[in-house]
Design a protein around this motif. Sequence first.
Motif, mmCIF file in Angstrom:
data_model
loop_
_atom_site.group_PDB
_atom_site.id
_atom_site.type_symbol
_atom_site.label_atom_id
_atom_site.label_comp_id
_atom_site.label_asym_id
_atom_site.label_seq_id
_atom_site.Cartn_x
_atom_site.Cartn_y
_atom_site.Cartn_z
ATOM 1 N N GLY A 1 0.808 -1.056 0.033
ATOM 2 C CA GLY A 1 -0.144 0.030 0.060
ATOM 3 C C GLY A 1 0.777 1.406 0.047
ATOM 4 O O GLY A 1 2.180 1.107 -0.245
ATOM 5 N N ARG A 2 0.321 2.429 0.040
ATOM 6 C CA ARG A 2 1.039 3.575 0.089
ATOM 7 C C ARG A 2 0.413 4.595 0.916
ATOM 8 O O ARG A 2 -0.863 4.650 1.238
ATOM 9 N N ILE B 1 -2.796 7.608 11.272
ATOM 10 C CA ILE B 1 -4.161 7.414 12.286
ATOM 11 C C ILE B 1 -5.301 7.003 11.332
ATOM 12 O O ILE B 1 -5.908 7.891 10.458
ATOM 13 N N ASP B 2 -5.454 5.528 11.266
ATOM 14 C CA ASP B 2 -6.779 5.345 10.592
ATOM 15 C C ASP B 2 -8.174 5.576 11.478
ATOM 16 O O ASP B 2 -8.180 4.924 12.503
ATOM 17 N N VAL C 1 -8.107 -2.097 4.445
ATOM 18 C CA VAL C 1 -9.102 -1.726 3.516
ATOM 19 C C VAL C 1 -9.909 -0.657 4.133
ATOM 20 O O VAL C 1 -10.215 -0.538 4.987
ATOM 21 N N GLY C 2 -10.167 0.569 3.066
ATOM 22 C CA GLY C 2 -10.885 1.699 3.483
ATOM 23 C C GLY C 2 -10.251 2.841 4.260
ATOM 24 O O GLY C 2 -10.980 3.732 4.741
ATOM 25 N N ALA C 3 -8.711 2.522 4.562
ATOM 26 C CA ALA C 3 -8.071 3.320 5.405
ATOM 27 C C ALA C 3 -7.363 4.545 4.823
ATOM 28 O O ALA C 3 -6.685 5.255 5.234
ATOM 29 N N GLY C 4 -7.808 4.477 3.176
ATOM 30 C CA GLY C 4 -6.942 5.444 2.542
ATOM 31 C C GLY C 4 -5.664 5.267 2.274
ATOM 32 O O GLY C 4 -4.496 5.929 1.798
ATOM 33 N N LEU C 5 -5.067 4.043 2.318
ATOM 34 C CA LEU C 5 -3.762 3.471 2.285
ATOM 35 C C LEU C 5 -3.491 2.802 0.957
ATOM 36 O O LEU C 5 -2.683 2.110 0.759
ATOM 37 N N SER C 6 -4.787 2.607 0.068
ATOM 38 C CA SER C 6 -4.585 2.298 -1.122
ATOM 39 C C SER C 6 -4.231 0.526 -1.251
ATOM 40 O O SER C 6 -3.504 0.023 -2.078
ATOM 41 N N SER C 7 -5.169 0.098 -0.544
ATOM 42 C CA SER C 7 -5.296 -1.591 -0.868
ATOM 43 C C SER C 7 -5.537 -1.926 -2.153
ATOM 44 O O SER C 7 -5.060 -3.044 -2.593
ATOM 45 N N SER C 8 -6.209 -1.128 -2.862
ATOM 46 C CA SER C 8 -6.716 -1.410 -4.340
ATOM 47 C C SER C 8 -5.318 -1.406 -5.086
ATOM 48 O O SER C 8 -5.135 -2.388 -5.927
ATOM 49 N N ALA C 9 -4.427 -0.509 -5.086
ATOM 50 C CA ALA C 9 -3.464 -0.523 -5.787
ATOM 51 C C ALA C 9 -2.451 -1.588 -5.439
ATOM 52 O O ALA C 9 -1.748 -2.038 -6.420
ATOM 53 N N ALA C 10 -2.277 -1.911 -4.288
ATOM 54 C CA ALA C 10 -1.528 -3.012 -3.725
ATOM 55 C C ALA C 10 -1.882 -4.197 -4.455
ATOM 56 O O ALA C 10 -1.160 -5.135 -5.050
ATOM 57 N N LEU C 11 -3.313 -4.429 -4.631
ATOM 58 C CA LEU C 11 -3.635 -5.537 -5.127
ATOM 59 C C LEU C 11 -3.589 -5.633 -6.626
ATOM 60 O O LEU C 11 -3.004 -6.674 -7.210
ATOM 61 N N GLU C 12 -3.974 -4.578 -7.372
ATOM 62 C CA GLU C 12 -3.461 -4.261 -8.547
ATOM 63 C C GLU C 12 -2.080 -4.438 -9.117
ATOM 64 O O GLU C 12 -1.824 -5.291 -10.197
ATOM 65 N N SER C 13 -1.258 -3.989 -8.335
ATOM 66 C CA SER C 13 0.180 -3.861 -8.669
ATOM 67 C C SER C 13 0.754 -5.425 -8.469
ATOM 68 O O SER C 13 1.607 -5.979 -9.408
ATOM 69 N N ALA C 14 0.340 -6.022 -7.527
ATOM 70 C CA ALA C 14 0.556 -7.525 -7.225
ATOM 71 C C ALA C 14 0.351 -8.488 -8.348
ATOM 72 O O ALA C 14 1.256 -9.328 -8.918
ATOM 73 N N VAL C 15 -0.972 -8.238 -8.595
ATOM 74 C CA VAL C 15 -1.505 -9.109 -9.819
ATOM 75 C C VAL C 15 -0.819 -8.739 -11.227
ATOM 76 O O VAL C 15 -0.455 -9.764 -11.794
ATOM 77 N N ALA C 16 -0.376 -7.376 -11.279
ATOM 78 C CA ALA C 16 0.001 -7.151 -12.438
ATOM 79 C C ALA C 16 1.546 -7.834 -12.990
ATOM 80 O O ALA C 16 1.895 -8.122 -13.752
ATOM 81 N N LEU C 17 2.240 -7.608 -11.775
ATOM 82 C CA LEU C 17 3.623 -8.024 -11.579
ATOM 83 C C LEU C 17 3.741 -9.508 -11.690
ATOM 84 O O LEU C 17 4.555 -10.210 -12.668
ATOM 85 N N ALA C 18 2.754 -10.216 -11.046
ATOM 86 C CA ALA C 18 2.736 -11.813 -11.336
ATOM 87 C C ALA C 18 2.379 -12.001 -12.507
ATOM 88 O O ALA C 18 3.104 -13.115 -13.180
ATOM 89 N N LEU C 19 1.392 -11.558 -13.129
ATOM 90 C CA LEU C 19 0.850 -11.852 -14.629
ATOM 91 C C LEU C 19 1.836 -11.739 -15.536
ATOM 92 O O LEU C 19 2.275 -12.397 -16.362
#
Length: 385
Positions: free
Chosen positions: A27-28, A214-215, A124-142
Amino acid sequence: MIDAVTARQRFAEYYGHAPAGVWSAPGRVNLIGEHTDYNEGFVFPFAIAERTWVALGGRADRVVRVATSFAPDAVEIHLDDLAPDAVSGWAAYPFGVAWALGRFGGDLSQASGVDLFITSDVPVGAGLSSSAALESAVALALDEHWGLGLDRLTLAKVGRHAENEVVGAPTGILDQSASLLSESDAAVFLDCRSLDAEVIPLHLAESHLTILVIDTKVEHAHATGGYAARRASCEAGAHALGVSSLRDLDAGDLPRAQRVLDDETFRRVRHIITENRRVLDTVRTLREQGPLAIGGLLDASHASMRDDFEITVPEIDLAVSVAQAHGAVGARMTGGGFGGSAIALVAVDLVPAVSKAVRDAFAERGYGEPVIFTEQPSAGARRDA
């Protein structure tokens, strides 16, 4: 604790055989530069320690099947059926990435299917970009498994395209770039127009500083209205001012903008113009004076998000003001807004006192208890096993 070993084990338990490999992406936290990315401006994010892991195994057919630790059932789709409207829910993220790879130079016509198992400790939902972490890991793997040979900046574009076209969230490229390009104790200075990226050392450790996250536990979702409305306001402002993007404007254009635009659109535009300047000033100040000198820029960024862009919530504003009052170098909301997290740049020895003050203030207001933890900027996406 979740790690590559855990991902391998859960893949094997679910599919009955070992995976071919495990990839992960973080995440970021965006240090500064909010909502400037889709305006072709400047951003300055860094990766966090929390990551999403993707274990991958090959298949003999052309089916992509995905199971996760956060959903009860696996989902699958044939590669020939990938399309923006073919999937929904959480599966839109991994399947969207697979589809988008084919739109950025990846030839999927001969690609074989895969089994994926996804697990994560990015909140998830904390503004730490769980979505981009998922997208980036899948993209790198594929990308590696299919031998596509796409560079990391292209993979960031893949993730953004998946989120825009398949998930339906009108985000920019900030999050995916941070997840894929970051290095330890550094942030990524990204020009979202040229996509030039430079890794800038932060020197937090040697300055005895840390990032306190601070989540607030107030969840947000980019695919819902507030984020899209802010983007629409920015586009309307650019059109009214005769420029292709708000990136083309600076402080000298504000008087004309105030004459031409209605008050709300003007304040949206003013945030973008001043936030771009704050990103540039933060990078310059870090180089010339170090991290102890950037606090005022972080504080000003939050005020602009609160008053001009109007994307904060009372819990976020309280977290920021309490951290500032108890010795933080600077503090601001991070992420797309309407919930999520605040960050504070804090001396390591002040972390307990600031954390207690924030918890006490939340309790006094009757808010739910926030989750508070420290972060040091971490490495980006990688193959782990």
